[in-house]
Design an enzyme around this catalytic site. Structure first.
Site, short mmCIF file in Angstrom:
data_model
loop_
_atom_site.label_atom_id
_atom_site.label_comp_id
_atom_site.label_asym_id
_atom_site.label_seq_id
_atom_site.Cartn_x
_atom_site.Cartn_y
_atom_site.Cartn_z
N LYS A 116 100.56 69.51 75.77
CA LYS A 116 100.45 69.03 74.38
C LYS A 116 99.86 70.13 73.50
O LYS A 116 100.25 70.28 72.34
CB LYS A 116 99.55 67.79 74.33
CG LYS A 116 100.14 66.53 74.98
CD LYS A 116 99.24 65.33 74.63
CE LYS A 116 99.25 64.19 75.62
NZ LYS A 116 100.47 63.51 75.90
N GLU A 200 91.61 65.51 68.94
CA GLU A 200 92.28 65.07 67.71
C GLU A 200 91.36 64.16 66.94
O GLU A 200 90.52 63.48 67.52
CB GLU A 200 93.57 64.28 68.06
CG GLU A 200 94.73 65.15 68.44
CD GLU A 200 95.98 64.34 68.79
OE1 GLU A 200 96.00 63.12 68.53
OE2 GLU A 200 96.92 64.93 69.33
N HIS A 235 96.41 52.24 75.64
CA HIS A 235 97.25 53.33 75.12
C HIS A 235 98.63 53.34 75.77
O HIS A 235 99.29 54.38 75.83
CB HIS A 235 96.58 54.69 75.28
CG HIS A 235 95.26 54.78 74.61
ND1 HIS A 235 95.11 54.64 73.25
CD2 HIS A 235 94.02 54.97 75.10
CE1 HIS A 235 93.83 54.75 72.94
NE2 HIS A 235 93.14 54.93 74.04
N ARG A 292 112.80 63.41 77.97
CA ARG A 292 113.50 62.57 78.94
C ARG A 292 113.99 61.32 78.23
O ARG A 292 113.69 61.10 77.06
CB ARG A 292 112.53 62.16 80.04
CG ARG A 292 111.28 61.49 79.46
CD ARG A 292 110.44 60.82 80.50
NE ARG A 292 109.08 60.57 80.04
CZ ARG A 292 108.69 59.52 79.34
NH1 ARG A 292 109.54 58.60 78.98
NH2 ARG A 292 107.42 59.39 78.98
P1 ADP Z 1 100.59 59.99 76.31
O1 ADP Z 1 101.06 61.33 76.78
O2 ADP Z 1 99.64 59.37 77.24
O3 ADP Z 1 101.71 59.12 75.90
P2 ADP Z 1 100.02 60.32 73.48
O4 ADP Z 1 99.47 61.55 72.89
O5 ADP Z 1 101.46 60.07 73.27
O6 ADP Z 1 99.68 60.32 75.02
O7 ADP Z 1 99.17 59.09 72.95
C1 ADP Z 1 99.29 57.82 73.50
C2 ADP Z 1 98.75 56.77 72.55
O8 ADP Z 1 97.38 57.00 72.23
C3 ADP Z 1 99.43 56.69 71.22
O9 ADP Z 1 100.61 55.95 71.26
C4 ADP Z 1 98.38 56.07 70.35
O10 ADP Z 1 98.31 54.69 70.53
C5 ADP Z 1 97.10 56.67 70.87
N1 ADP Z 1 96.74 57.86 70.11
C6 ADP Z 1 97.15 59.12 70.37
N2 ADP Z 1 96.62 59.99 69.50
C7 ADP Z 1 95.86 59.27 68.65
C8 ADP Z 1 95.04 59.60 67.53
N3 ADP Z 1 94.89 60.86 67.11
N4 ADP Z 1 94.39 58.59 66.89
C9 ADP Z 1 94.49 57.32 67.31
N5 ADP Z 1 95.24 56.96 68.36
C10 ADP Z 1 95.93 57.91 69.05
P1 ADP Z 2 106.75 55.87 77.64
O1 ADP Z 2 106.21 56.58 76.45
O2 ADP Z 2 108.23 55.85 77.71
O3 ADP Z 2 106.12 54.57 77.94
P2 ADP Z 2 104.95 57.17 79.44
O4 ADP Z 2 104.70 58.63 79.26
O5 ADP Z 2 103.92 56.18 79.10
O6 ADP Z 2 106.36 56.81 78.81
O7 ADP Z 2 105.31 56.95 80.99
C1 ADP Z 2 106.59 57.00 81.41
C2 ADP Z 2 106.95 55.76 82.08
O8 ADP Z 2 107.18 56.09 83.43
C3 ADP Z 2 105.90 54.68 82.04
O9 ADP Z 2 106.48 53.45 81.70
C4 ADP Z 2 105.36 54.61 83.40
O10 ADP Z 2 105.11 53.27 83.77
C5 ADP Z 2 106.50 55.18 84.20
N1 ADP Z 2 105.99 55.91 85.31
C6 ADP Z 2 105.12 56.91 85.29
N2 ADP Z 2 104.86 57.31 86.51
C7 ADP Z 2 105.59 56.52 87.33
C8 ADP Z 2 105.72 56.42 88.71
N3 ADP Z 2 105.05 57.21 89.53
N4 ADP Z 2 106.57 55.50 89.20
C9 ADP Z 2 107.26 54.70 88.39
N5 ADP Z 2 107.16 54.74 87.07
C10 ADP Z 2 106.32 55.63 86.55
#
Ligand code: ADP
Ligand code: ADP
Ligand code: MG
Length: 666
Positions: A116, A200, A235, A292
């Site tokens: 990131k 952040e 989250h 993906r």
């Molecule tokens: P991940 O890789 O786990 O998906 P993300 O960076 O996409 O991580 O963040 C996941 C979630 O965390 C977001 O969908 C949001 O709900 C929350 N989040 C992320 N960044 C912020 C932020 N700067 N302020 C508030 N909530 C946040």
């Molecule tokens: P999204 O933003 O699409 O929810 P995430 O980054 O949160 O994606 O995670 C990708 C998806 O893959 C999630 O729904 C999670 O449950 C799934 N996932 C991650 N690791 C595994 C795993 N080891 N086996 C099966 N599903 C997984």
């Protein structure tokens, strides 16, 4: 287009990818771990190859094993699904080295977005808006403290390599920073083998809006519009919809442009999702890009009429994008919910268990079901506890929400805890209907979303009692047909009586509350006496658990699922599990201690667990008897050696029959 495709994944996404591949006449190849030999995804492909142990590191995350299977099967391409190896640049490279097409972006694009922090460094230069924060290389506490001060509390600490909502910490004030940093580092190095962090500004009640992008190898990039995924717990997304409520065309255009800029900046190809976080003023910032197919891609498919997996396969095969931007449009509204084996009341803790009764709504134009399991399957510890995705579509958001409630009403699962009731409370929530969506929604409405269920109603109790007795009658009928003694009191067929008075008392426990129900046999059915009410009940119980009943004239269709000591009633969109406190079920305690093992009641042998000559320990299950359509396990009263087993599976036994005999220990 290639002729064969290996799907390097499991569960619903493997099934879903196979569906499209088969439609395109591509030979489908599944892979499976030791835990998945009987899994649905194995069945939904033309062939399947074992790739190792249940632990993902030995199978679905094992690059060498998967490439090996692909070579053995002669796969021309590999689709990684989501999760597992889908965002692993080394895997994309290993496919290329083996001469196999990786259905995904170039390895460099995966790498560019894998961190990131690195992604932010790159995109900052391209003028993509970023949440105020720090994403530099310096990782010492002093730097973090100074940067957090500059950004202003509250701040959010994230693992650079993080994903799936893991490794994040909200820090409200400077005094808590050091501990949070230490914790996040530990979590990050354990979860992602990389302890780098970024900071952040933590936004208040933001929205998660993401843009689906698609690029081909000829330089074309389009968006398939946005999805709102603000409804999250821990989250992690639980409900996603498209289009985003309240989205204006100007903002959609601006976010689309930003997403395309991100995609071009890294020479992207294939399906990708650019995630933005939007503050309450409507300003949006780049958060991360998922390189993906996304879990929630079906809502995009429902509003655009496109098949994103088909797009992925075409692009991977070198074709141009199937549509240009001006050929794409949004029709109606789609909502997805993720049905999980989890307990919302204990912090959404994942649950494991075997799915007993399992029924999902009928799919059609308005309802799509992406499931990866079927009745009898187990949700285990090794993989994600998602059971299925329910996706609904209608012309407006209001109507789609109504469809969602109906679809959730038709979900019947017994045997393990799920978030179904929680999802239903969510779908019915007036604030959601008003479009009050942001990432704090679930926390804010916790009280109503997780409210304790109302006390059970009389109709549901009646359904439970009626179903139990109908089941007994059916068993007695079956017993009478096969009974050696047609004059046995148990062989009276329709006139089956549990006792002389022609009535039967059942006690149900619903949570803490116990309710006694008296059922009288009545000429036309049963008369059910409940606290404060009497219901005349007639019904027909089908072998699949469907109960067609008339309760004092009220005709309805319900379903019931039996467990050895409980019955779950599915009626009017509600599921109630009632523990059956029946004096007969206590019969287990009556096993003799003299080595004879007598049947505590008339019944049918459904399992014989030991053989003559076998050593058994006290308490070890020996024979399972089915009586009153409930199972009773006959256990060894002491340790010893099995001398004889007198009945086989399927045998009908009388009360007091000697089922087996234990020899005295030397
Ligand atoms: P991940 O890789 O786990 O998906 P993300 O960076 O996409 O991580 O963040 C996941 C979630 O965390 C977001 O969908 C949001 O709900 C929350 N989040 C992320 N960044 C912020 C932020 N700067 N302020 C508030 N909530 C946040
Ligand atoms: P999204 O933003 O699409 O929810 P995430 O980054 O949160 O994606 O995670 C990708 C998806 O893959 C999630 O729904 C999670 O449950 C799934 N996932 C991650 N690791 C595994 C795993 N080891 N086996 C099966 N599903 C997984
Ligand atoms: Mg994310």
């Amino acid at each position: 287009m290639f002729a064969s495709l290996l799907i390097a994944n499991r569960g619903e996404i493997a099934c879903r990818i196979a569906r499209t591949a088969r439609r395109l006449a591509i030979r489908t190849i599944a892979v499976y771990s030791a835990a998945d030999a009987g899994a649905l995804h194995v069945e939904s492909c033309d062939e399947a190859w074992p790739i190792g142990g249940a632990d993902p590191s030995e199978s679905y995350l094992n690059i060498a094993r998967i490439i090996g299977a692909a070579q053995q099967a002669g796969a021309e391409a590999i689709h990684p699904g989501y999760g597992f190896l889908s965002e692993n640049a080394a895997f994309a490279e290993a496919c290329a080295s083996a001469g196999i097409v990786f259905v995904g972006p170039p390895a460099d694009a995966i790498r560019a977005m894998g961190s990131k922090s690195a992604a932010k460094v790159l995109l900052e230069k391209k003028g993509v808006p970023l949440v105020p924060g720090y994403h530099g290389d310096k990782q010492d506490l002093n730097t973090f403290a100074a940067e957090a001060e500059r950004v202003g509390y509250p701040v959010l600490i994230k693992a650079s390599a993080g994903g799936g909502g893991k490794g994040m910490r909200i820090v409200e004030r400077a005094a808590d920073l050091a501990a949070a940093i230490a914790g996040a580092k530990r979590e990050a190095s354990k979860g992602f083998a990389d302890d780098r962090l970024l900071i952040e500004k933590y936004l208040d009640r933001p929205r998660h809006i993401e843009v689906q992008v698609f690029a081909d190898g000829q330089g074309n990039v389009v968006t398939l519009f946005e999805r709102d995924c603000s409804i999250q717990r821990r989250h992690q997304k639980v409900l996603e919809e498209a289009p985003a409520p309240g989205m204006t065309s100007d903002r959609r255009h601006a976010m689309g442009e930003a997403a395309i800029k991100v995609s071009r900046a890294i020479g992207y190809r294939g399906a990708g999702t650019v995630e933005f976080i939007m503050d309450r003023g409507g300003t949006f910032y780049f958060m991360e890009m998922n390189t993906r197919l996304q879990v929630e891609h079906p809502v995009t498919e429902m509003i655009t009429g496109q098949d994103l997996v088909e797009w992925q396969l075409r692009v991977a095969a070198g074709e141009r994008l199937p549509s240009a931007q001006d050929q794409l449009a949004i029709t109606g509204h789609a909502i997805e919910v993720r049905l999980y084996a989890e307990d919302p009341r204990s912090g959404f803790l994942p649950m494991t268990g075997r799915i007993g009764h399992f029924r999902l709504p009928a799919a059609g134009r308005h309802v799509r079901i992406d499931a990866g399991v079927r009745a009898g399957d187990a949700i285990g510890i090794h993989y994600d506890p998602m059971i299925a995705k329910l996706i609904v579509w209608d012309e407006t958001r209001d109507r789609a929400l109504r469809r969602l409630v109906r679809a959730l009403n038709d979900v019947q699962i017994a045997g393990l805890a799920t978030n179904r009731d929680f999802l239903k409370a969510l779908a019915e929530h007036p604030a959601l209907a008003q479009g009050e969506v942001d990432t704090n929604f679930i926390d804010r409405h916790r009280e109503t979303l997780l409210a304790q269920p109302l006390p059970i109603d009389n109709e549901s109790l009646t359904i439970a009692a009626l179903a139990l007795l109908l089941r007994c009658e059916a068993a007695a009928d079956a017993g009478a047909k096969s009974s050696a003694d047609p004059h046995s009191p148990w062989a009276t067929g329709r006139g089956w009586r549990l006792n002389d008075e022609g009535h039967h008392r059942v006690v149900f426990r619903d949570g803490e509350t116990e309710t006694g129900v008296m059922v009288h046999f009545w000429r036309l059915g049963h008369r059910v006496e409940l606290p404060g009410a009497t219901i005349l009940a007639q019904g027909r119980l089908q072998s699949d658990g469907t109960l067609i009943a008339a309760l004092s004239g009220h005709r309805l269709q319900a379903a019931v699922a039996f467990e050895p000591d409980a019955v779950t009633v599915f009626a009017r969109g509600d599921a109630r599990r009632l523990v059956v406190l029946d004096p007969l079920s206590l019969a287990d305690a009556d096993e003799g201690v003299d080595g004879r093992l007598a049947a505590p009641m008339p019944g049918r042998v459904v399992q014989v667990l030991v053989r003559p000559g076998e050593r058994v320990e006290a308490g070890q299950p020996l024979v399972v008897l089915e009586a009153m359509k409930m199972e009773h396990t006959i256990k060894a009263p002491r340790s010893g050696t099995v001398a004889t087993v007198n009945y086989g599976v399927g045998d009908q036994v009388e009360e007091g029959a000697d089922l087996a005999e234990l020899a005295e220990d030397e």
